[in-house]
Scaffold this motif. Structure first.
Motif, PDB file in Angstrom:
ATOM      1  N   LEU A  39       0.816  -1.201   0.000  1.00 17.68           N
ATOM      2  CA  LEU A  39       0.000   0.000   0.000  1.00 17.68           C
ATOM      3  C   LEU A  39       0.858   1.262   0.000  1.00 17.68           C
ATOM      4  CD1 LEU A  39      -2.909  -0.844   2.482  1.00 17.68           C
ATOM      5  CD2 LEU A  39      -3.115  -0.366   0.049  1.00 17.68           C
ATOM      6  N   VAL A  40       1.887   1.283   0.841  1.00 16.16           N
ATOM      7  CA  VAL A  40       2.751   2.463   0.929  1.00 16.16           C
ATOM      8  C   VAL A  40       3.483   2.693  -0.388  1.00 16.16           C
ATOM      9  CG1 VAL A  40       4.735   3.468   2.102  1.00 16.16           C
ATOM     10  CG2 VAL A  40       3.003   2.241   3.418  1.00 16.16           C
ATOM     11  N   ASP A  41       4.053   1.649  -0.959  1.00 12.69           N
ATOM     12  CA  ASP A  41       4.796   1.794  -2.211  1.00 12.69           C
ATOM     13  C   ASP A  41       3.880   2.218  -3.346  1.00 12.69           C
ATOM     14  OD1 ASP A  41       7.052   1.054  -0.864  1.00 12.69           O
ATOM     15  OD2 ASP A  41       7.054  -1.017  -1.552  1.00 12.69           O
ATOM     16  N   ASP A  42       2.669   1.674  -3.383  1.00 10.83           N
ATOM     17  CA  ASP A  42       1.723   2.085  -4.428  1.00 10.83           C
ATOM     18  C   ASP A  42       1.302   3.538  -4.246  1.00 10.83           C
ATOM     19  OD1 ASP A  42       1.868  -0.397  -5.547  1.00 10.83           O
ATOM     20  OD2 ASP A  42      -0.014  -1.132  -4.707  1.00 10.83           O
ATOM     21  N   GLY A  43       1.159   3.971  -2.983  1.00 17.33           N
ATOM     22  CA  GLY A  43       0.824   5.368  -2.741  1.00 17.33           C
ATOM     23  C   GLY A  43       1.935   6.304  -3.169  1.00 17.33           C
ATOM     24  N   ILE A  44       3.188   5.939  -2.869  1.00 13.12           N
ATOM     25  CA  ILE A  44       4.329   6.762  -3.292  1.00 13.12           C
ATOM     26  C   ILE A  44       4.408   6.823  -4.819  1.00 13.12           C
ATOM     27  CG2 ILE A  44       6.837   6.920  -3.272  1.00 13.12           C
ATOM     28  CD1 ILE A  44       6.784   5.628  -0.493  1.00 13.12           C
ATOM     29  N   THR A  45       4.218   5.677  -5.460  1.00  9.79           N
ATOM     30  CA  THR A  45       4.263   5.633  -6.928  1.00  9.79           C
ATOM     31  C   THR A  45       3.151   6.474  -7.537  1.00  9.79           C
ATOM     32  OG1 THR A  45       5.201   3.403  -6.838  1.00  9.79           O
ATOM     33  CG2 THR A  45       4.230   4.110  -8.927  1.00  9.79           C
ATOM     34  N   LEU A  71      -6.850  -2.652   7.062  1.00  6.94           N
ATOM     35  CA  LEU A  71      -6.264  -2.129   5.827  1.00  6.94           C
ATOM     36  C   LEU A  71      -6.966  -0.856   5.376  1.00  6.94           C
ATOM     37  CD1 LEU A  71      -5.736  -5.429   3.776  1.00  6.94           C
ATOM     38  CD2 LEU A  71      -3.950  -3.944   4.695  1.00  6.94           C
ATOM     39  N   SER A  72      -8.294  -0.830   5.511  1.00  8.74           N
ATOM     40  CA  SER A  72      -9.043   0.359   5.112  1.00  8.74           C
ATOM     41  C   SER A  72      -8.683   1.556   5.980  1.00  8.74           C
ATOM     42  CB  SER A  72     -10.545   0.071   5.195  1.00  8.74           C
ATOM     43  OG  SER A  72     -11.306   1.213   4.829  1.00  8.74           O
ATOM     44  N   GLY A  73      -8.544   1.323   7.295  1.00 13.36           N
ATOM     45  CA  GLY A  73      -8.145   2.412   8.177  1.00 13.36           C
ATOM     46  C   GLY A  73      -6.755   2.930   7.852  1.00 13.36           C
ATOM     47  N   PHE A  74      -5.814   2.027   7.623  1.00 16.83           N
ATOM     48  CA  PHE A  74      -4.459   2.440   7.249  1.00 16.83           C
ATOM     49  C   PHE A  74      -4.469   3.165   5.917  1.00 16.83           C
ATOM     50  CE2 PHE A  74      -0.437   1.550   5.059  1.00 16.83           C
ATOM     51  CZ  PHE A  74       0.462   2.095   5.957  1.00 16.83           C
ATOM     52  N   ASN A  75      -5.314   2.706   4.994  1.00 20.15           N
ATOM     53  CA  ASN A  75      -5.418   3.351   3.684  1.00 20.15           C
ATOM     54  C   ASN A  75      -5.886   4.793   3.824  1.00 20.15           C
ATOM     55  OD1 ASN A  75      -5.244   3.495   0.939  1.00 20.15           O
ATOM     56  ND2 ASN A  75      -6.848   2.016   0.507  1.00 20.15           N
ATOM     57  N   ASN A  76      -6.872   5.031   4.678  1.00 21.59           N
ATOM     58  CA  ASN A  76      -7.362   6.398   4.890  1.00 21.59           C
ATOM     59  C   ASN A  76      -6.292   7.282   5.526  1.00 21.59           C
ATOM     60  OD1 ASN A  76      -9.913   5.838   3.844  1.00 21.59           O
ATOM     61  ND2 ASN A  76     -10.734   5.206   5.810  1.00 21.59           N
ATOM     62  N   ASP A  77      -5.563   6.721   6.495  1.00 21.02           N
ATOM     63  CA  ASP A  77      -4.483   7.489   7.121  1.00 21.02           C
ATOM     64  C   ASP A  77      -3.393   7.825   6.109  1.00 21.02           C
ATOM     65  OD1 ASP A  77      -5.800   7.332   9.545  1.00 21.02           O
ATOM     66  OD2 ASP A  77      -4.687   5.551  10.207  1.00 21.02           O
ATOM     67  N   LEU A  78      -3.081   6.862   5.271  1.00 17.62           N
ATOM     68  CA  LEU A  78      -2.052   7.073   4.255  1.00 17.62           C
ATOM     69  C   LEU A  78      -2.495   8.134   3.248  1.00 17.62           C
ATOM     70  CD1 LEU A  78       0.688   6.168   3.130  1.00 17.62           C
ATOM     71  CD2 LEU A  78      -0.526   4.379   1.859  1.00 17.62           C
ATOM     72  N   LEU A  79      -3.767   8.095   2.869  1.00 17.92           N
ATOM     73  CA  LEU A  79      -4.285   9.095   1.937  1.00 17.92           C
ATOM     74  C   LEU A  79      -4.209  10.496   2.551  1.00 17.92           C
ATOM     75  CD1 LEU A  79      -5.719   9.808  -0.723  1.00 17.92           C
ATOM     76  CD2 LEU A  79      -7.892   9.315   0.416  1.00 17.92           C
ATOM     77  N   GLY A  80      -4.591  10.616   3.828  1.00 19.60           N
ATOM     78  CA  GLY A  80      -4.494  11.915   4.486  1.00 19.60           C
ATOM     79  C   GLY A  80      -3.065  12.425   4.551  1.00 19.60           C
ATOM     80  N   TYR A  81      -2.126  11.518   4.789  1.00 18.84           N
ATOM     81  CA  TYR A  81      -0.717  11.913   4.835  1.00 18.84           C
ATOM     82  C   TYR A  81      -0.257  12.420   3.470  1.00 18.84           C
ATOM     83  CZ  TYR A  81       4.308  11.541   5.795  1.00 18.84           C
ATOM     84  OH  TYR A  81       5.646  11.810   5.959  1.00 18.84           O
ATOM     85  N   LEU A  82      -0.663  11.723   2.399  1.00 21.37           N
ATOM     86  CA  LEU A  82      -0.194  12.074   1.060  1.00 21.37           C
ATOM     87  C   LEU A  82      -0.765  13.407   0.594  1.00 21.37           C
ATOM     88  CD1 LEU A  82      -0.408   8.564  -0.653  1.00 21.37           C
ATOM     89  CD2 LEU A  82       1.676   9.864  -0.204  1.00 21.37           C
TER      90      LEU A  82
END
Length: 254
Positions: free
Chosen positions: A93-99, A215-226
């Motif tokens: 998830l993190v690598d896909d978000g960075i990409t 995973l959904s919660g982490f995904n939302n946190d990751l989106l907010g960070y990005l």
């Protein structure tokens, strides 16, 4: 002497039991053996999927604990990604978000960063959930069909019993005990295969649901960070208790 003869005759009588499992399969012929082999194959496949999915799920659960403890304390996403296990769900998830963030800067058409990142992370999350659910369809199929496969063997056994009754002209126990016993064994085998498959399917589905929520919660946190440039991130440590208001002096008026 008499006691020794009786003791030796008992195992011989047990070994000559004509109504055991293998004797029933021999009486049933090709159909009984085919049903038995199919059910055994289904059972082996069910237990293989159960244990392999449990191992896979436990890895993701362990990764979730590590993410909560160390990931959000990192200075950047790349540093946090380096701390995660290789080929883990959260690292994906993190690598896909960075990409996705890097690719957004290369787009020629104006696309909102939030929409682009949300779609990319959602696609990555869906791929992980699809992998976790892999094999569960087999468990559902086994749980739904194995009783009917056993029932097919039951029907054949009852049919053979009726044939023997018709051929002999009388419904004696010795004539129908073999085919009826075969029929009951096929029914029992179907249930023995179906019940563990259904229980395993429901249990794995429940665990997958909990993993999907994490995973959904982490995904939302990751989106907010990005989308905030790193300004928004979840609290990685315990929240300090709120300070109590200072007590008013004894002589002060309200």
């Amino acid at each position: 002497m008499f006691t020794q003869i009786s003791a030796a005759a008992a195992p011989a009588a047990a070994a000559a039991n004509p109504y055991g499992l293998w004797e029933a399969l021999e009486q049933g012929g090709v159909i009984a053996w085919s049903v038995f082999i199919i059910l055994v194959g289904m059972s082996i496949g069910s237990f293989f999927i159960l244990f392999s999915k449990l191992i896979e799920q436990q890895k993701v659960i362990s990764q979730s604990k590590k993410v909560r403890q160390t990931f959000w304390r990192s200075a950047s996403l790349k540093e946090g990604s380096a701390k995660l296990e290789k080929n883990s769900a959260y690292k994906q998830l993190v690598d896909d978000g960075i990409t996705a963030q890097e690719h957004h800067a290369k787009l020629t058409d104006p696309v909102e960063a939030h929409d682009w990142l949300h779609a990319s992370l959602g696609r990555s999350e869906a791929a992980i959930n699809s992998k976790l659910n892999g094999g569960l369809a087999f468990l559902a199929t086994v749980g739904a069909t194995s009783p009917f496969i056993g029932l097919f063997g039951t029907v054949i056994g009852i049919y053979r019993a009726l044939i023997k009754i018709g051929a002999s002209g009388q419904a004696s126990i010795d004539a129908v005990a073999g085919p009826v016993g075969e029929a009951l064994i096929m029914t029992a085998l179907g249930l023995v295969v179906a019940v563990p498959a259904v229980l395993a399917y429901n249990w794995l589905q429940r665990r997958n649901k909990g993993i999907a929520e994490d995973l959904s919660g982490f995904n939302n946190d990751l989106l907010g960070y990005l989308v905030s440039g790193g300004a928004v991130r979840p609290v990685s440590g315990p929240v300090a208790p709120a300070a109590k208001p200072a007590a008013a002096p004894a002589g002060a008026k309200a």
